[in-house]
Design an enzyme around this catalytic site. Structure first.
Site, PDB file in Angstrom:
ATOM      1  N   ILE A  14      -2.431  39.935 -19.055  1.00 45.69           N
ATOM      2  CA  ILE A  14      -3.588  40.777 -19.365  1.00 45.69           C
ATOM      3  C   ILE A  14      -3.635  41.107 -20.862  1.00 45.69           C
ATOM      4  CG2 ILE A  14      -4.696  42.993 -18.865  1.00 45.69           C
ATOM      5  CD1 ILE A  14      -3.120  42.955 -16.150  1.00 45.69           C
ATOM      6  N   TYR A 154       9.773  50.054 -10.475  1.00 42.35           N
ATOM      7  CA  TYR A 154       8.470  49.800 -11.110  1.00 42.35           C
ATOM      8  C   TYR A 154       7.498  50.944 -10.806  1.00 42.35           C
ATOM      9  CZ  TYR A 154       4.067  47.378 -12.208  1.00 42.35           C
ATOM     10  OH  TYR A 154       2.841  47.042 -12.726  1.00 42.35           O
ATOM     11  N   LYS A 158       5.866  53.694 -13.389  1.00 44.86           N
ATOM     12  CA  LYS A 158       4.417  53.777 -13.601  1.00 44.86           C
ATOM     13  C   LYS A 158       3.886  55.185 -13.323  1.00 44.86           C
ATOM     14  CE  LYS A 158       3.498  49.618 -15.064  1.00 44.86           C
ATOM     15  NZ  LYS A 158       2.988  49.416 -16.449  1.00 44.86           N
TER      16      LYS A 158
HETATM   17  N1  LIG Z   1      -1.150  42.008 -13.140  1.00 44.44           N
HETATM   18  C1  LIG Z   1      -1.444  43.057 -12.388  1.00 44.44           C
HETATM   19  O1  LIG Z   1      -2.034  42.928 -11.282  1.00 44.44           O
HETATM   20  C2  LIG Z   1      -1.087  44.437 -12.825  1.00 44.44           C
HETATM   21  C3  LIG Z   1      -1.402  45.519 -11.986  1.00 44.44           C
HETATM   22  C4  LIG Z   1      -1.099  46.798 -12.401  1.00 44.44           C
HETATM   23  C5  LIG Z   1      -0.508  47.003 -13.642  1.00 44.44           C
HETATM   24  N2  LIG Z   1      -0.199  45.941 -14.434  1.00 44.44           N
HETATM   25  C6  LIG Z   1       0.426  46.208 -15.734  1.00 44.44           C
HETATM   26  O2  LIG Z   1      -0.260  45.487 -16.735  1.00 44.44           O
HETATM   27  C7  LIG Z   1       0.633  45.242 -17.839  1.00 44.44           C
HETATM   28  C8  LIG Z   1       0.566  43.770 -18.222  1.00 44.44           C
HETATM   29  O3  LIG Z   1       1.180  43.035 -17.165  1.00 44.44           O
HETATM   30  P1  LIG Z   1       0.816  41.542 -16.783  1.00 44.44           P
HETATM   31  O4  LIG Z   1       0.443  41.560 -15.374  1.00 44.44           O
HETATM   32  O5  LIG Z   1      -0.116  40.953 -17.785  1.00 44.44           O
HETATM   33  O6  LIG Z   1       2.285  40.890 -16.885  1.00 44.44           O
HETATM   34  P2  LIG Z   1       2.888  39.702 -17.742  1.00 44.44           P
HETATM   35  O7  LIG Z   1       1.982  38.517 -17.735  1.00 44.44           O
HETATM   36  O8  LIG Z   1       4.276  39.548 -17.255  1.00 44.44           O
HETATM   37  O9  LIG Z   1       2.881  40.261 -19.232  1.00 44.44           O
HETATM   38  C9  LIG Z   1       3.753  41.283 -19.623  1.00 44.44           C
HETATM   39  C10 LIG Z   1       3.847  41.327 -21.136  1.00 44.44           C
HETATM   40  O10 LIG Z   1       4.861  42.297 -21.479  1.00 44.44           O
HETATM   41  C11 LIG Z   1       5.853  41.659 -22.276  1.00 44.44           C
HETATM   42  N3  LIG Z   1       7.183  42.212 -22.061  1.00 44.44           N
HETATM   43  C12 LIG Z   1       7.866  42.304 -20.892  1.00 44.44           C
HETATM   44  N4  LIG Z   1       9.097  42.811 -21.126  1.00 44.44           N
HETATM   45  C13 LIG Z   1       9.183  43.045 -22.464  1.00 44.44           C
HETATM   46  C14 LIG Z   1      10.204  43.536 -23.301  1.00 44.44           C
HETATM   47  N5  LIG Z   1      11.421  43.876 -22.841  1.00 44.44           N
HETATM   48  N6  LIG Z   1       9.950  43.650 -24.628  1.00 44.44           N
HETATM   49  C15 LIG Z   1       8.758  43.265 -25.121  1.00 44.44           C
HETATM   50  N7  LIG Z   1       7.746  42.788 -24.382  1.00 44.44           N
HETATM   51  C16 LIG Z   1       7.962  42.669 -23.060  1.00 44.44           C
HETATM   52  C17 LIG Z   1       5.799  40.193 -21.831  1.00 44.44           C
HETATM   53  O11 LIG Z   1       6.462  39.384 -22.783  1.00 44.44           O
HETATM   54  P3  LIG Z   1       6.861  37.849 -22.423  1.00 44.44           P
HETATM   55  O12 LIG Z   1       5.604  37.064 -22.663  1.00 44.44           O
HETATM   56  O13 LIG Z   1       7.956  37.539 -23.379  1.00 44.44           O
HETATM   57  O14 LIG Z   1       7.294  37.845 -20.996  1.00 44.44           O
HETATM   58  C18 LIG Z   1       4.300  39.988 -21.732  1.00 44.44           C
HETATM   59  O15 LIG Z   1       3.741  39.810 -23.006  1.00 44.44           O
HETATM   60  C19 LIG Z   1       2.015  45.698 -17.374  1.00 44.44           C
HETATM   61  O16 LIG Z   1       2.285  46.991 -17.876  1.00 44.44           O
HETATM   62  C20 LIG Z   1       1.871  45.741 -15.857  1.00 44.44           C
HETATM   63  O17 LIG Z   1       2.783  46.618 -15.254  1.00 44.44           O
HETATM   64  C21 LIG Z   1      -0.465  44.667 -14.058  1.00 44.44           C
END
Ligand SMILES: NC(=O)c1ccc[n+]([C@@H]2O[C@H](COP(=O)([O-])OP(=O)(O)OC[C@H]3O[C@@H](n4cnc5c(N)ncnc54)[C@H](OP(=O)(O)O)[C@@H]3O)[C@@H](O)[C@H]2O)c1
Length: 262
Positions: A14, A154, A158
């Site tokens: 995202i 998690y 959150k």
């Molecule tokens: N997808 C959903 O349905 C959903 C629903 C509710 C909330 N969210 C929230 O939305 C946000 C984005 O998630 P996403 O779904 O897009 O997940 P994602 O594709 O796994 O992306 C997560 C991002 O955070 C980075 N990250 C993770 N651990 C890190 C660390 N230790 N230090 C620095 N950067 C780090 C990742 O880096 P890398 O590229 O190196 O892995 C990536 O850029 C998160 O906070 C998640 O909890 C997502």
């Protein structure tokens, strides 16, 4: 008017999509990630006037260095999107005994925001990534003394960021607007594919609401609010966020673990 916007975790999912959309609209996007090759690839994919910042948010020293690097280059940051998050990891317990979910999803964004606050103007915004997954925080687990399963950790992390978002404006005058957002459930990111083994829904659902929260009029007076993009409305978070004792415990623990009173 174009804005300067820092998005943590903009190397994938995202965050990366949000960065692409903001760059197309002419905003200056500061990309953040933990992997140099992924940051380079993200910068090429986003294009436009981007900068890249590398920091592993599971290390609060790196968070402090990230804030210093951003402040060294910018006297004004219009928007901070605390997007980086983790659900599953090869090693969930860090060297200091803390759970990576609490550190990356709650403590790092708190500390980063506090350290960047001097350069975020009153009319600026802080957008914090919450989730539909929320659970009462086990304070001992947050301190690293009780192991938790992935989803428990998690969901607790959150709710903790949502509690902090809600509590923050109460003690601040003339502060930027701070909002917690559930971007939508099961959006097709790496986290969802790896975590739940499903293809997931269009990530634009999440990117578009983050952009609205960052720039849109309907969020201008919403400081402290939680927006649930599954229902498309402002909503109450988990009931524990209304328990004053729980809120005080969570806030004291966040402040203690980040060594930052705010
Ligand atoms: N997808 C959903 O349905 C959903 C629903 C509710 C909330 N969210 C929230 O939305 C946000 C984005 O998630 P996403 O779904 O897009 O997940 P994602 O594709 O796994 O992306 C997560 C991002 O955070 C980075 N990250 C993770 N651990 C890190 C660390 N230790 N230090 C620095 N950067 C780090 C990742 O880096 P890398 O590229 O190196 O892995 C990536 O850029 C998160 O906070 C998640 O909890 C997502």
């Amino acid at each position: 008017m174009t804005k300067t916007i820092l998005i943590t975790g903009s190397t994938d999912g995202i965050g990366l999509l949000t960065a692409k959309k903001l760059a197309v609209d002419g905003h200056k996007v500061l990309l953040h990630g933990r992997s140099a090759p992924k940051l380079e690839a993200a910068a090429a994919a986003v294009g436009g006037d981007v900068e890249t910042y590398s920091a592993d948010l599971s290390d609060l020293t790196a968070v402090r260095e990230l804030a210093a690097s951003v402040r060294a280059k910018h006297h004004k940051l219009d928007v901070l999107i605390n997007n980086a998050g983790v659900l599953k990891a090869p090693q969930t317990v860090l060297a200091n005994g803390q759970d990576i979910r609490f550190v990356v999803n709650t403590l790092a964004p708190y500390l980063l925001t506090e350290l960047l606050l001097p350069v975020i103007p009153t009319e600026g915004r802080v957008v914090n990534l919450s989730s539909a997954a929320q659970a009462s925080v086990n304070i001992k687990a947050m301190q690293g003394n009780v192991p938790l399963a992935d989803m428990e950790a998690y969901a607790q992390s959150k709710l903790a960021i949502t509690i902090w978002t809600q509590d923050w404006p109460k003690s601040r005058a003339n502060a930027p607007v701070m909002i917690a957002i559930n971007p939508g459930s099961l959006l097709a990111s790496k986290m969802v594919k790896e975590g739940f083994g499903v293809a997931g829904n269009d990530m634009s659902i999440g990117a578009d609401i983050l952009i609205d929260a960052a720039l849109g009029e309907r969020f201008a007076d919403a400081s402290g609010a939680y927006f649930d993009n599954d229902s498309g409305t402002f909503a109450n978070p988990h009931a524990a966020a209304l328990d004053k004792g729980h809120v005080a415990d969570v806030m004291n623990t966040i402040r203690g673990l980040t060594n930052h009173t705010g």
